[in-house]
Design a protein around this motif. Structure first.
Motif, PDB file in Angstrom:
ATOM      1  N   VAL B 146       0.809  -1.214   0.000  1.00 39.94           N
ATOM      2  CA  VAL B 146       0.000   0.000   0.000  1.00 39.94           C
ATOM      3  C   VAL B 146       0.851   1.277   0.000  1.00 39.94           C
ATOM      4  N   PRO B 147       1.821   1.388   0.910  1.00 43.97           N
ATOM      5  CA  PRO B 147       2.644   2.603   0.857  1.00 43.97           C
ATOM      6  C   PRO B 147       3.371   2.765  -0.487  1.00 43.97           C
ATOM      7  N   VAL B 148       3.852   1.655  -1.023  1.00 43.08           N
ATOM      8  CA  VAL B 148       4.566   1.773  -2.299  1.00 43.08           C
ATOM      9  C   VAL B 148       3.607   2.277  -3.369  1.00 43.08           C
ATOM     10  N   TYR B 149       2.415   1.722  -3.357  1.00 42.99           N
ATOM     11  CA  TYR B 149       1.428   2.159  -4.346  1.00 42.99           C
ATOM     12  C   TYR B 149       1.171   3.657  -4.215  1.00 42.99           C
ATOM     13  N   LEU B 150       0.949   4.090  -2.996  1.00 41.44           N
ATOM     14  CA  LEU B 150       0.647   5.512  -2.811  1.00 41.44           C
ATOM     15  C   LEU B 150       1.870   6.369  -3.121  1.00 41.44           C
ATOM     16  N   LEU B 151       3.038   5.902  -2.724  1.00 37.93           N
ATOM     17  CA  LEU B 151       4.246   6.696  -2.966  1.00 37.93           C
ATOM     18  C   LEU B 151       4.459   6.895  -4.465  1.00 37.93           C
ATOM     19  N   ILE B 152       4.173   5.855  -5.242  1.00 36.56           N
ATOM     20  CA  ILE B 152       4.336   6.016  -6.690  1.00 36.56           C
ATOM     21  C   ILE B 152       3.219   6.894  -7.245  1.00 36.56           C
ATOM     22  N   SER B 153       2.003   6.652  -6.795  1.00 37.50           N
ATOM     23  CA  SER B 153       0.891   7.328  -7.465  1.00 37.50           C
ATOM     24  C   SER B 153       0.761   8.789  -7.048  1.00 37.50           C
ATOM     25  N   ILE B 154       1.367   9.180  -5.956  1.00 37.08           N
ATOM     26  CA  ILE B 154       1.258  10.602  -5.570  1.00 37.08           C
ATOM     27  C   ILE B 154       2.525  11.382  -5.923  1.00 37.08           C
ATOM     28  N   TRP B 155       3.710  10.757  -5.693  1.00 41.15           N
ATOM     29  CA  TRP B 155       4.950  11.509  -5.915  1.00 41.15           C
ATOM     30  C   TRP B 155       5.678  11.100  -7.187  1.00 41.15           C
ATOM     31  N   GLY B 156       5.014  10.358  -8.054  1.00 39.46           N
ATOM     32  CA  GLY B 156       5.702   9.836  -9.237  1.00 39.46           C
ATOM     33  C   GLY B 156       5.756  10.812 -10.388  1.00 39.46           C
ATOM     34  N   GLY B 157       6.164  10.295 -11.544  1.00 43.10           N
ATOM     35  CA  GLY B 157       6.282  11.103 -12.752  1.00 43.10           C
ATOM     36  C   GLY B 157       4.944  11.243 -13.453  1.00 43.10           C
ATOM     37  N   PRO B 158       4.963  11.685 -14.691  1.00 46.45           N
ATOM     38  CA  PRO B 158       3.718  11.984 -15.402  1.00 46.45           C
ATOM     39  C   PRO B 158       2.785  10.777 -15.567  1.00 46.45           C
ATOM     40  N   LYS B 159       3.350   9.585 -15.791  1.00 41.87           N
ATOM     41  CA  LYS B 159       2.478   8.422 -15.995  1.00 41.87           C
ATOM     42  C   LYS B 159       2.355   7.604 -14.713  1.00 41.87           C
ATOM     43  N   ARG B 160       2.352   8.297 -13.586  1.00 46.18           N
ATOM     44  CA  ARG B 160       2.459   7.591 -12.309  1.00 46.18           C
ATOM     45  C   ARG B 160       1.261   6.706 -12.020  1.00 46.18           C
ATOM     46  N   THR B 231       7.256  -7.062 -16.243  1.00 45.67           N
ATOM     47  CA  THR B 231       7.030  -5.815 -16.979  1.00 45.67           C
ATOM     48  C   THR B 231       6.532  -4.658 -16.127  1.00 45.67           C
ATOM     49  N   TRP B 232       6.103  -4.939 -14.911  1.00 48.44           N
ATOM     50  CA  TRP B 232       5.693  -3.822 -14.069  1.00 48.44           C
ATOM     51  C   TRP B 232       6.899  -2.999 -13.604  1.00 48.44           C
ATOM     52  N   LEU B 233       8.062  -3.647 -13.557  1.00 48.41           N
ATOM     53  CA  LEU B 233       9.205  -2.998 -12.910  1.00 48.41           C
ATOM     54  C   LEU B 233       9.711  -1.760 -13.655  1.00 48.41           C
ATOM     55  N   PRO B 234       9.965  -1.854 -14.970  1.00 49.23           N
ATOM     56  CA  PRO B 234      10.430  -0.635 -15.652  1.00 49.23           C
ATOM     57  C   PRO B 234       9.432   0.500 -15.528  1.00 49.23           C
ATOM     58  N   ASP B 235       8.148   0.184 -15.597  1.00 47.20           N
ATOM     59  CA  ASP B 235       7.162   1.242 -15.451  1.00 47.20           C
ATOM     60  C   ASP B 235       7.208   1.853 -14.066  1.00 47.20           C
ATOM     61  N   ALA B 236       7.262   0.992 -13.059  1.00 49.11           N
ATOM     62  CA  ALA B 236       7.272   1.494 -11.689  1.00 49.11           C
ATOM     63  C   ALA B 236       8.502   2.359 -11.445  1.00 49.11           C
ATOM     64  N   HIS B 237       9.675   1.879 -11.887  1.00 43.67           N
ATOM     65  CA  HIS B 237      10.893   2.661 -11.668  1.00 43.67           C
ATOM     66  C   HIS B 237      10.904   3.923 -12.501  1.00 43.67           C
ATOM     67  N   GLY B 238      10.401   3.798 -13.712  1.00 47.14           N
ATOM     68  CA  GLY B 238      10.420   4.966 -14.592  1.00 47.14           C
ATOM     69  C   GLY B 238       9.613   6.116 -14.010  1.00 47.14           C
ATOM     70  N   GLU B 239       8.596   5.800 -13.227  1.00 47.71           N
ATOM     71  CA  GLU B 239       7.731   6.852 -12.720  1.00 47.71           C
ATOM     72  C   GLU B 239       8.006   7.213 -11.258  1.00 47.71           C
ATOM     73  N   ALA B 240       8.502   6.244 -10.484  1.00 45.22           N
ATOM     74  CA  ALA B 240       8.680   6.505  -9.057  1.00 45.22           C
ATOM     75  C   ALA B 240       9.751   7.569  -8.841  1.00 45.22           C
ATOM     76  N   SER B 241       9.638   8.289  -7.717  1.00 43.16           N
ATOM     77  CA  SER B 241      10.689   9.249  -7.391  1.00 43.16           C
ATOM     78  C   SER B 241      11.902   8.478  -6.854  1.00 43.16           C
ATOM     79  N   ALA B 242      13.054   9.157  -6.810  1.00 46.66           N
ATOM     80  CA  ALA B 242      14.308   8.455  -6.512  1.00 46.66           C
ATOM     81  C   ALA B 242      14.274   7.692  -5.182  1.00 46.66           C
ATOM     82  N   PRO B 243      13.792   8.298  -4.083  1.00 42.15           N
ATOM     83  CA  PRO B 243      13.828   7.539  -2.820  1.00 42.15           C
ATOM     84  C   PRO B 243      12.995   6.259  -2.893  1.00 42.15           C
TER      85      PRO B 243
END
Lengths: 687, 538
Positions: B146-160, B231-243
């Protein structure tokens, strides 16, 4: 005597410490460290100086006949498996240590002059020191794994050093090419190493050799498999010592600053391959097919390098191909079983080639005063000529180096090359014939180089030629690699106002650069006397493990003056033919080289374009791997991702997928599920 | 042993601290970040202290065991313990998370929620590694999503949102198999239990083992990630913020490898024999496929993500090797990749703060302006391409030696695996060095660089310190691997002998059951294994 051996690990550790201190300084206190400049150089030069003194002490002790010393400790363990590291000091190691440290020290002194105006002066010293440490670590390695470790480290240092001028697109491409090509060799090396370990359960050279020959004898391992492992290990030296077909990186590596070309790409790193073959000798000598492969690879490389060097106009590229050719001799020597001869040529070559490279650096330094800091102009021999007048010391030392490499007696190269050729003759006359022909070509191209650089008229002011050279480089850059307008601007600027900015005549280099040249000239001229066939002190000291070597008295007795005369005479003879041709074509200009080139144009182009290796590799491997990568990505995106997305997101894709993501409903669902799980747990916990 | 519940305290501390986040007085997030970092450091200090004091390196079994009945109705126990597998990864989790919090120093968007989620995430990860109850393990595994999901979807890049949804669907869907597997194993036999040690003592029939193993393999294969579930990994990393990327690559991927050893190998050793050849082949595919996929990426973080896929392949091969050395190497590769990937993703974040783009096409000649970043990035890339003297090399070399010396596969199979895996040796420098070349080499000035708020165009001291915290252990392990291997060597040796004990049993069953010897399963196992006295050592 124990004490001096116990601390022999200090030899690689000292330069490593120097590099670490300066490197940390650069990262943490960049400006201060850079301002200190020569203080850093002093730290590093003195650390390598101590290492050199120590190496000489060990050499002296070994010459006195002290027993080899070995130390090892557990490095990694997994269950019952132990991997050990350590160091070993024996005659061949002590010789190599002395060669590496002396050349490194002289190169470092030279660097102070050559790089004095470069903003990366301090960084360069720390790289140099790191490189020396890796190379010294490689030399003292007692087993294959440790050699592999330092082998790769040496490769990394060469990557850093070739790419030293990171703003040059050509350097960026060259350093990557060098690393990847070396990795191809390391790929074989690692596989061979694992295979040998699987077959023998050991990483120690002599143990592998003994157990392998035992296993072959009692049939537990087929000779074919053992040969395969041997050839795989040999792939490592093929890459590192720039042997055919993995030689393509070495000439490009000349994009690095010249001192490093001298240290890495002439004297030490490329010799690591030969050193590894020497170390693996106990294994290889039981595998005749491997030995033949080694010998023929060496012979082909020797000829290939020489045939390309004939037509090169870049002074450093010419020297690079000559290095490749000379390394071919050493590898060939190893392949025919002439262990001492190969190592002896390694030693003489290290000194005279380091001097030639440093000499070329001195020439470039002088030329830069006239044509500016542009490698395309400063390194092209078509703009040189007549430099002997302006740079007498450089010319004299370069001349000694040329004589040495051409095998003119009594200079160093004569003795070592002659020994290789006579060993090759005994093994296989065809190998000798290739080596003999190559010796002639070598004499020709080296004197061509000497004459075009130092004799005749100075051509540095030839603006038409300069422009032509600049234009010729244009297609070599990819789109976006360099700003074309900038290029125009510099060349126009030079056309108009060149006299304001530059001298019209080159000048002799500063003392720090000339001194190493003079010091290197001494061994280049004289060191050959250690390996005269009738009094071969070198062979008596350095010889293959287990080989019985005749004493000096026996050697003198066995020495056959007639045979020596025939062998030496024929190689000197072919050398003289080459020299005479060079005199006629480039000194007296009685024969026009371009007319000959026209007559044999296909051959000339073949040589000028380096046998089209780069083009072929580019089409096959570079473009091939890019295409493959693109295809993998396509497959990944369309098929793998598509398939899993379909199964996983079937509902989403059934119509309103976009809306689904945009409204964030997925987010809501996920949170609901989570809350439900949490709720259930809490509920049960309470009740 | 002292009676203090150390592990409970360590696992619970961050989540309790997270509950206090909403009430902490805060000016512009400046207090909060110190608070979060302080909690992280305190937790790290606690675990180091607890391990130094109570952990016995020579004992392969579970230590510091704490068990309380939590929800007895459904058999859920709060049961924590660590052993050689868990302890190093436990510490790795602490280190990477503390550094990730430090890396997120300039978070200005919803700082309260961000730091609270980071702390919850830390607790959940620690819980996964320490849980000894399979239901608790599943519970922690889910909480972490859950935290990972929220961290990506709120602080991620354009296609987060796309990336975050993909992440949650993949992992949540796959983790259902953990629950199914846990229930199946718990209900099997006479005593109903979720306790891993007791589950391990049950004698499951082979068909049952295979079914459960397959389910768990999917669940952990997604996490690792294993081809074709990656295949989820490149997308997740591509959008997630560095931390978040640091935690994701540094720790979360290791959970897959850890769980494969902990559950699949230890609990289902018979089934492991059937799947081991497949794992080895999938490992090779991961290595080669990941490397080429990485080479084709233009996005810096996607390239690093694909490189993670490639490196995870070594873990699969190590697990499949059936030798002490190989499993040891898999463990080392996990630790080493955790450090290296965290470092590279962190540096990618550092670069992104200056360039505001992740497209390498748009970068060029950054070295002139950012020489220190260049140096650190080079060090990271060298570590990742397994340069000797750094930890990645030792991990990969150990795996190579492990598989080459494994005595259960035919020589042809081993040769194939080793040669294909070694292709990764050539492919890795190609994509990493071309990354460096495109980012840092060449003429500068293609990109307008933006000076971050700290005022340093090049890496600032905080960023250097974070990198150093990762680089020092990388080089330390590379120079003297024993510092890492001794923490788990006794345990991996035990794991190897556990799975090897199944070999003779497996051989008998295979002879009795024509279905199992049909060649579909374990196609390349050596015939000699059929002899009950299979050689114990390589």
């Amino acid at each position: 005597m124990e004490a001096i051996y116990q601390y022999a690990w200090l030899i690689p550790v000292l330069p490593l410490l120097g590099a670490t201190i300066v490197g940390l300084g650069l990262i943490s206190y960049n400006e201060v460290t850079n301002r200190l400049r020569q203080a850093n150089a002093v730290v590093i030069i003195s650390s390598i100086g101590i290492a050199m003194t120590y190496s000489f002490a060990l050499l002296a002790s070994q010459i006195q006949g002290h027993a080899p010393y070995r130390y090892s400790f557990d490095w990694a363990t997994a269950g019952d498996f132990h991997l050990t590291m350590g160091f070993v000091i024996d005659p061949i190691v002590s010789v190599m240590l002395s060669i590496v440290t002396t050349v490194a020290l002289l190169v470092m002194i030279y660097t102070d002059g050559y790089m004095s105006h470069d903003p990366g002066y301090v960084r360069f010293y720390s790289y140099l020191s790191l490189f020396s440490a890796s190379m010294l670590g490689l030399v003292i390695s007692p087993n294959l794994v440790q050699i592999y470790i330092f082998w790769e480290l040496v490769g990394m240092c060469s990557y850093l050093l070739i790419g030293f001028w990171f703003d040059r697109a050509a350097a960026a491409a060259a350093c990557q090419k060098a690393f990847v090509t070396n990795r191809v060799g390391d790929f074989g090396f690692l596989l061979g190493m694992l295979g040998l370990f699987w077959a023998t359960g050991s990483f120690e050279f002599t143990e592998i050799g003994e157990r392998l020959s035992e296993s072959i004898a009692n049939g537990s391992i087929s000779a074919g498999l053992a040969t395969l492992f041997g050839i795989l290990v040999f792939l490592g030296p093929v890459a590192k010592s720039a042997q055919f077909p993995l030689h393509v990186w070495l000439p490009d590596a000349m994009e690095g600053p010249t001192p490093i070309s001298a240290l890495i790409h002439a004297a030490t790193m490329v010799a690591a391959g030969v050193f590894l073959i020497a170390r693996m000798f106990p294994v290889f000598e039981h595998l005749p097919t491997v030995m033949d492969t080694i010998a023929w690879t060496g012979a082909i490389t020797a000829f290939l390098g020489a045939s390309i060097a004939i037509t090169q106009n870049d002074i450093k590229k010419g020297l690079a191909y000559s290095t490749m050719s000379q390394l071919g001799y050493m590898v060939m020597a190893m392949g025919v079983g002439a262990y001492s001869a190969g190592m002896f040529h390694l030693m003489t070559h290290a000194y005279f080639k380091a001097m030639l490279f440093l000499g070329s650096g001195s020439v470039i330094h002088g030329m830069e005063a006239v044509v500016g800091h542009d490698p395309v102009l400063a390194q092209d021999m078509r703009l040189m000529g007549g430099l002997r007048k302006y740079m007498p010391v450089t010319a004299a030392t370069f001349g000694i180096g040329t004589l040495a490499i051409c095998g003119v007696p009594p200079f160093a190269g004569f003795w070592s090359k002659d020994e290789i050729l006579s060993s090759a003759f005994h093994a296989n006359p065809a190998l000798w014939a290739i080596g003999w022909l190559t010796a002639g070509i070598t004499a020709f191209y080296m004197f061509r180089m000497y004459f075009s650089t130092f004799e005749g008229e100075f051509r540095g002011g030839d603006m038409a030629m300069r422009k032509q050279l600049k234009l010729a480089t244009l297609p070599n850059f990819g789109p976006g690699a360099m700003d074309v307008r900038e290029l125009d601007a510099t060349s126009e600027g030079e056309d108009e106002g060149h006299d304001d900015h530059h001298d019209s005549e080159p000048h002799e280099s500063p003392t720090t650069m000339v001194l190493p040249l003079v010091l290197l000239a001494i061994p280049s001229a004289l060191i050959g006397f250690l390996g005269m066939p009738f009094a071969n002190y070198f062979e008596a000291f350095v010889h293959a493990p287990g080989e019985v070597v005749p004493t000096l008295a026996e050697m003198a007795e066995e020495f056959d003056i007639v045979e020596f005369g025939i062998m030496a005479g024929s190689s000197v003879g072919v050398g003289l033919i080459g020299i005479s041709l060079a005199v006629l074509m480039y000194l007296q200009r009685k024969i026009d080289p371009s007319a000959i080139a026209k007559k044999i144009e296909p051959l000339y182009n073949l040589s000028l374009n380096k046998w089209y290796f780069d083009e072929i590799y580019d089409a096959l491997f570079v473009k091939g791997s890019r295409r493959l990568a693109r295809q993998v990505m396509e497959v990944d995106y369309r098929i793998v991702d598509g398939a899993v997305n379909l199964t996983g997101l079937a509902t989403l894709l059934s119509g309103e997928s976009l809306k689904y993501f945009e409204t964030g409903r997925a987010q809501f669902y996920a949170l609901t599920i989570f809350a439900a799980v949490l709720g259930i747990v809490v509920f049960f916990g309470v009740s | 042993m002292d009676s203090l519940p150390w592990l409970t305290a360590i696992v619970a501390l961050p989540v309790i601290a997270a509950c206090a986040v909403p009430v902490i007085p805060d000016k512009e997030g400046k207090t909060l970040r110190w608070y979060a970092l302080g909690i992280g450091l305190l937790d790290l200090a606690l675990m180091l202290f607890a391990f130094v004091k109570n952990y016995d390196l020579s004992n392969p079994g579970f230590q510091m065991v704490e068990s309380y009945a939590w929800v007895p109705q459904i058999g859920l126990n709060w049961s924590l313990a660590v052993d050689g597998l868990a302890m190093p990864l436990f510490v790795l989790t602490g280190v990477v998370n503390v550094l990730a919090i430090a890396a997120a120093w300039n978070t200005t968007r919803k700082p309260r929620l961000f730091y609270a989620l980071m702390l919850v995430l830390l607790s959940a990860q620690l819980g996964v590694f320490a849980a000894q109850d399979m239901l608790l393990f599943f519970f922690m595994w889910e909480i972490e999503l859950v935290p990972v999901y929220l961290l990506i979807s709120i602080w991620g890049g354009p296609k987060r949102l796309y990336a975050a949804t993909k992440f949650i669907l993949y992992t949540a869907f796959a983790s259902i198999f953990i629950l199914i597997g846990a229930l199946a194993m718990a209900f099997y036999g006479d005593n109903f239990t979720f306790d891993m040690a007791q589950l391990g003592m049950k004698n499951y029939p082979v068909a049952f083992q295979i079914a459960v193993y397959l389910g768990l393999l999917v669940a952990f294969g997604v996490k690792l990630p294993m081809f074709p579930l990656h295949t989820w990994l490149p997308d997740a990393h591509g959008e997630a913020s560095a931390p978040v990327s640091m935690v994701l690559a540094g720790v979360l991927l290791k959970m897959g490898g850890y769980a494969l050893i902990r559950l699949n190998m230890e609990l289902l050793p018979d089934a492991h024999i059937y799947f081991a050849p497949a794992l080895a082949i999938l490992g090779v595919v991961n290595i080669v496929y990941g490397a080429f996929a990485a080479f084709a990426q233009d996005n810096l973080k996607r390239r690093l993500a694909c490189s993670s896929i490639s490196h995870m392949g070594f873990i699969l091969i190590g697990i499949a090797s059936f030798s002490e050395v190989g499993i040891n190497g898999a463990m080392l590769q996990m630790i080493s990749h955790g450090l290296i990937a965290a470092m590279l993703f962190f540096l990618a974040g550092v670069t992104y703060e200056r360039t505001h783009t992740l497209s390498m096409e748009k970068m060029q000649g950054l070295a002139g302006e950012m020489p220190k970043t260049f140096a650190l990035f080079t060090a990271g890339a060298m570590a990742s391409l397994a340069l000797p003297g750094m930890s990645g090399f030792v991990g990969e070399l150990t795996v190579f030696i492990g598989i080459a010396n494994s005595d259960i596969y035919s020589n042809t199979f081993k040769l194939g695996v080793v040669v294909c895996a070694a292709i990764g040796l050539i492919a890795t420098p190609i994509y990493l060095l071309s990354m460096l070349r495109r980012m840092f080499f060449g003429q500068a000035g293609k990109l307008e660089l933006d000076v971050p708020t700290s005022g340093w165009l090049d890496v600032n001291p905080r960023e250097i310190a974070i990198t150093a915290c990762l680089l020092v252990p990388i080089i330390g392990i590379g120079f003297y691997p024993k510092v890492a291997t001794q923490t788990y060597d006794t345990k991996t040796t035990e794991v190897a002998s556990t799975v090897r004990e199944s070999l003779p049993i497996f051989a008998q069953r295979r002879q009795a059951n024509p279905f199992l010897s049909s060649g579909l399963f374990a196609p390349d196992l050596l015939a000699e294994v059929a002899a009950p006295d299979a050689p114990e050592d390589a």
